[in-house]
Design an enzyme around this catalytic site. Structure first.
Site, short mmCIF file in Angstrom:
data_model
loop_
_atom_site.label_atom_id
_atom_site.label_comp_id
_atom_site.label_asym_id
_atom_site.label_seq_id
_atom_site.Cartn_x
_atom_site.Cartn_y
_atom_site.Cartn_z
NE ARG A 90 -2.13 -2.27 3.18
CZ ARG A 90 -2.57 -2.68 4.37
NH1 ARG A 90 -3.68 -2.17 4.88
NH2 ARG A 90 -1.89 -3.58 5.06
CD GLN A 141 7.34 -14.21 6.79
OE1 GLN A 141 7.44 -12.99 6.89
NE2 GLN A 141 6.21 -14.85 7.05
NE ARG A 176 29.97 22.46 0.20
CZ ARG A 176 30.85 22.42 -0.80
NH1 ARG A 176 31.17 23.54 -1.45
NH2 ARG A 176 31.38 21.28 -1.15
CG ASN A 203 38.69 25.22 -3.28
OD1 ASN A 203 38.11 25.70 -4.25
ND2 ASN A 203 38.11 24.34 -2.49
CB SER A 224 35.36 44.17 -2.84
OG SER A 224 34.88 44.60 -1.60
CB ALA A 265 39.13 46.21 -4.40
C1 UD1 Z 1 -1.91 -6.45 11.43
C2 UD1 Z 1 -2.81 -7.35 12.29
C3 UD1 Z 1 -4.05 -6.59 12.69
C4 UD1 Z 1 -3.66 -5.34 13.44
C5 UD1 Z 1 -2.69 -4.49 12.63
C6 UD1 Z 1 -2.14 -3.38 13.51
C7 UD1 Z 1 -2.45 -9.66 11.53
C8 UD1 Z 1 -2.99 -10.76 10.72
N1 UD1 Z 1 -3.16 -8.52 11.52
O1 UD1 Z 1 -2.63 -6.14 10.24
O2 UD1 Z 1 -4.86 -7.41 13.53
O3 UD1 Z 1 -4.82 -4.59 13.75
O4 UD1 Z 1 -1.57 -5.28 12.18
O5 UD1 Z 1 -1.26 -2.55 12.81
O6 UD1 Z 1 -1.45 -9.82 12.22
N2 UD1 Z 1 4.78 -9.16 8.25
C9 UD1 Z 1 5.78 -10.11 8.14
N3 UD1 Z 1 5.54 -11.25 7.46
C10 UD1 Z 1 4.34 -11.51 6.89
C11 UD1 Z 1 3.31 -10.55 6.99
C12 UD1 Z 1 3.56 -9.38 7.70
O7 UD1 Z 1 6.87 -9.91 8.67
O8 UD1 Z 1 4.22 -12.58 6.28
C13 UD1 Z 1 5.05 -7.92 8.99
C14 UD1 Z 1 4.90 -6.68 8.15
O9 UD1 Z 1 6.15 -6.32 7.59
C15 UD1 Z 1 4.42 -5.62 9.14
C16 UD1 Z 1 3.68 -6.42 10.18
O10 UD1 Z 1 4.10 -7.78 10.02
O11 UD1 Z 1 5.50 -4.94 9.75
C17 UD1 Z 1 2.18 -6.32 10.02
O12 UD1 Z 1 1.80 -6.75 8.74
P1 UD1 Z 1 0.69 -6.01 7.90
O13 UD1 Z 1 0.53 -6.72 6.61
O14 UD1 Z 1 0.95 -4.57 7.87
O15 UD1 Z 1 -0.61 -6.34 8.80
P2 UD1 Z 1 -1.94 -5.48 8.94
O16 UD1 Z 1 -2.82 -5.77 7.80
O17 UD1 Z 1 -1.61 -4.07 9.22
CA CA Z 2 0.23 -2.89 9.27
#
Ligand code: UD1
Ligand code: CA
Length: 457
Positions: free
Chosen positions: A15, A73, A333, A386, A405, A423
C-alpha cells in the site's frame, strides 16, 4: 524469566507503492524499524530477532550497528508464519516471555509495553488493544457479554456488524514462549487473505480456556500502524508534535511547534529560540540563548552559546563558537569551524575552513579549504580558488589580514600577518606580512573620449 522480542518486518508494504521496503521508510529521520528497535532495546531483552524478507540485505544494513538477530522469511505467508520462524530461531524459550512488535507500528513506547510483559509472565496471553475513531484496516477485538476476549477478526474477514467495532488489535502481543509455540501450531490459512494470521492465536487460546488480557492503550497515536503514505505523513506530524512538546518542556522557545521538523537529535541549552520553518537533521547541539531565524536547515552541527543564525541558512557539519553570527542566506558546508565572535554574512559559502576569532566574511564570498587567523576581514566577492581541476589546495590567511572586494586567491597561497590585498586582485603568489598586494591592471583615463553615436539612417 527471560524476555525475547520479535519484530515483524518482512512485508513489502504494497500500500506504500514504493520500491523501498516499508519498514525502511523514514519517520523523524530514522527508519520505522529503528524506532521499533529502540523501544524494544530499552526493555533490555535477551534477544531481539527481526524477521525480514522484502528488501533483504538493505533491511539488515539499516540496523547494522545493533545486535539485532535476523531471520529470513523468504515468502510472506502471514504474521503467524513470521512469528513461527522467529521463534524457531531462538535456542530456548521455555522460561521466556515473547513480545511481538510490528515493524510498521513505530510510536510504541517502552512504558506501554512493560505491563504487557508483566502479565505474560503470569501466564496470560496479553495483547495491546486500542479504540480508534476510524478502525478501518485493523483487526477487531471480539468480546462476549462479560467482556472476555473471544477472538480477533481481521478487516478482510469481518462482516458489517464486526466492522463497526472500534476496539482493535495493535498487533502487539506478549505471550509465554511455550504457550505461543503451542498456539502457533493451531494456525491455518483458511481466511480471506490466505495467510497465517498471528491474531488467530487469540481465538484458539479463548477456546482452550487460556487467560487472555487485552490491555487498552490510552494513547491512540502510539499504536498507529503505517500502511500507506498518508498514514506515514500523519504519524510524522504526531511524532514531530511529540518532539516539539519535549523541546518546549525542556525550555526551548518555538515560534510555532507545528512548524519545526527534527529528523534526528536536537540537544539544547537554556533559552534557545527557534523561528518557524526550520529543519534539524542528524545530531545538532544548540548552546544557551542560541537564536535560529526562520527557514534554516541545520544538520550535524554544534552551535555555541549566544550564537545566532539569521533567516534562510543551511548549516551542515559546522562548528560555531560563542556569539558567532551567520546569515541571512549563508551556507556552511562540512568542516566549517567558526571561532567565537565571527561573522558570516549573506550569500557566503564556507567549506572545510576555519575562521579565527573576530574574523568576518560578510558578503558574497566562497571560502573553501582555508585557514583564517583572528580579525581577518574578507571583502565582498572574494573567492578562494581551491581547485585546479585536479586537486584541492589550501589558502592560509594570517591574523589581521584585510582582503579587498572581488579578489581571487589562487591556492595554494598564504597571506602573511597584517597583509592587505587591493580590491579586484588575483593573488597567486604569497603576500609577505604587513605588505600591500595589488594585482590588477592599472587604471588609465583617456582625455577627450567620445562615446560612439548611433548611425543616422
Ligand atoms: C496487522 C494485524 C491486525 C492489526 C494491525 C495493527 C495480523 C494478521 N493482523 O494487520 O490485527 O490490527 O496489524 O497494525 O497480524 N509481516 C511479516 N511477514 C508476513 C506478513 C507481515 O513480517 O508474512 C510484517 C509486516 O512487515 C508488518 C507487520 O508484520 O510490519 C504487520 O503486517 P501487515 O501486513 O501490515 O498487517 P496489517 O494488515 O496491518
Ligand atoms: Ca500494518
Amino acid at each position: 524469566m527471560n524476555l525475547e522480542v520479535l519484530i515483524l518486518a518482512a512485508g513489502k508494504g504494497k500500500r506504500m507503492r514504493s520500491s523501498l521496503p516499508k519498514v525502511l521508510h523514514r519517520l523523524g529521520g530514522s527508519s520505522l524499524l529503528r524506532h521499533v528497535h529502540t523501544s524494544a532495546s530499552a526493555l533490555d531483552p535477551d534477544n531481539v530477532v527481526v524477521v525480514y524478507g522484502h528488501g533483504g540485505e538493505t533491511v539488515r544494513e539499516a540496523l547494522a550497528d545493533t545486535d539485532a538477530q535476523w531471520v529470513l522469511q523468504a515468502e510472506q505467508r502471514g504474521t503467524g508464519h513470521a512469528v513461527q520462524l522467529g521463534l524457531a530461531s531462538l535456542p530456548e524459550i521455555d522460561d521466556s516471555v515473547v513480545l511481538v512488535l510490528y515493524g510498521d507500528v513505530p510510536l510504541i513506547r517502552t512504558s506501554t509495553l512493560q505491563p504487557l510483559i508483566e502479565q505474560a509472565h503470569n501466564g496470560v496471553l496479553t495483547l495491546l488493544s486500542v479504540r480508534l475513531d476510524d478502525p478501518t484496516g485493523y483487526g477487531r477485538i471480539m468480546r462476549d457479554r462479560d467482556a472476555n476476549v473471544l477472538s480477533i477478526v481481521e478487516e478482510a474477514d469481518a462482516d458489517d456488524a464486526e466492522r463497526v467495532i472500534d476496539e482493535v488489535s495493535s498487533g502487539i502481543i506478549a505471550v509465554p514462549g511455550t504457550l505461543l509455540r503451542e498456539l502457533l501450531e493451531k494456525l491455518d490459512c483458511d481466511n480471506a487473505q490466505g495467510e497465517y494470521y498471528l491474531t488467530d492465536i487469540v481465538g484458539h487460546a479463548a477456546a482452550a480456556g487460556i487467560p487472555i488480557a487485552a490491555v487498552l492503550a490510552d494513547d491512540q497515536d502510539e499504536v498507529l500502524g503505517i500502511n500507506s503514505r498518508a498514514q506515514l505523513a500523519h504519524v510524522e506530524r504526531i511524532y514531530q508534535r511529540r518532539v516539539a512538546q519535549q523541546l518546549m518542556d525542556g525550555g526551548v522557545a518555538l515560534a510555532d511547534p507545528a512548524r519545526l521538523d527534527v529528523r534526528g537529535e536536537l540537544h539544547t541549552g537554556e533559552d534557545v529560540f527557534i523561528d518557524v520553518g526550520c529543519v534539524i537533521e542528524g545530531s545538532v547541539t544548540l548552546g544557551d540563548r542560541v537564536q535560529i531565524g526562520p527557514y534554516c536547515v541545520i544538520r550535524d552541527s554544534e552551535i555555541a552559546a549566544d550564537a545566532q543564525i539569521l533567516e534562510h541558512c543551511v548549516i551542515d557539519g559546522a562548528t560555531l563558537g560563542e556569539r558567532a553570527s551567520v546569515g541571512p542566506l549563508a551556507r556552511l558546508r562540512p568542516g566549517s569551524r567558526l571561532a567565537p565572535d565571527t561573522k558570516v554574512g549573506n550569500f557566503v559559502e564556507i567549506k572545510n575552513a576555519e575562521l579565527g576569532e573576530g574574523s568576518k566574511v560578510n558578503h558574497l564570498s566562497y571560502v573553501g579549504d582555508s585557514q583564517l587567523g583572528r580579525n581577518v576581514n574578507i571583502g565582498a566577492g572574494t573567492i578562494t580558488c581551491n581547485y585546479d581541476g585536479a586537486n584541492k589546495h589550501r589558502t592560509r590567511i594570517e591574523d589581521n589580514v584585510f582582503v579587498g572586494s572581488n579578489t581571487a586567491l589562487v591556492a595554494p597561497v598564504t597571506l602573511g600577518k597584517g597583509a592587505t590585498v587591493g580590491a579586484g586582485s588575483t593573488i597567486s603568489n604569497d603576500v609577505p606580512a604587513g605588505e600591500l598586494a595589488v594585482a590588477r591592471a592599472r587604471q588609465k583615463s583617456v582625455p577627450g573620449w567620445q562615446r560612439p553615436r548611433k548611425d543616422k539612417k
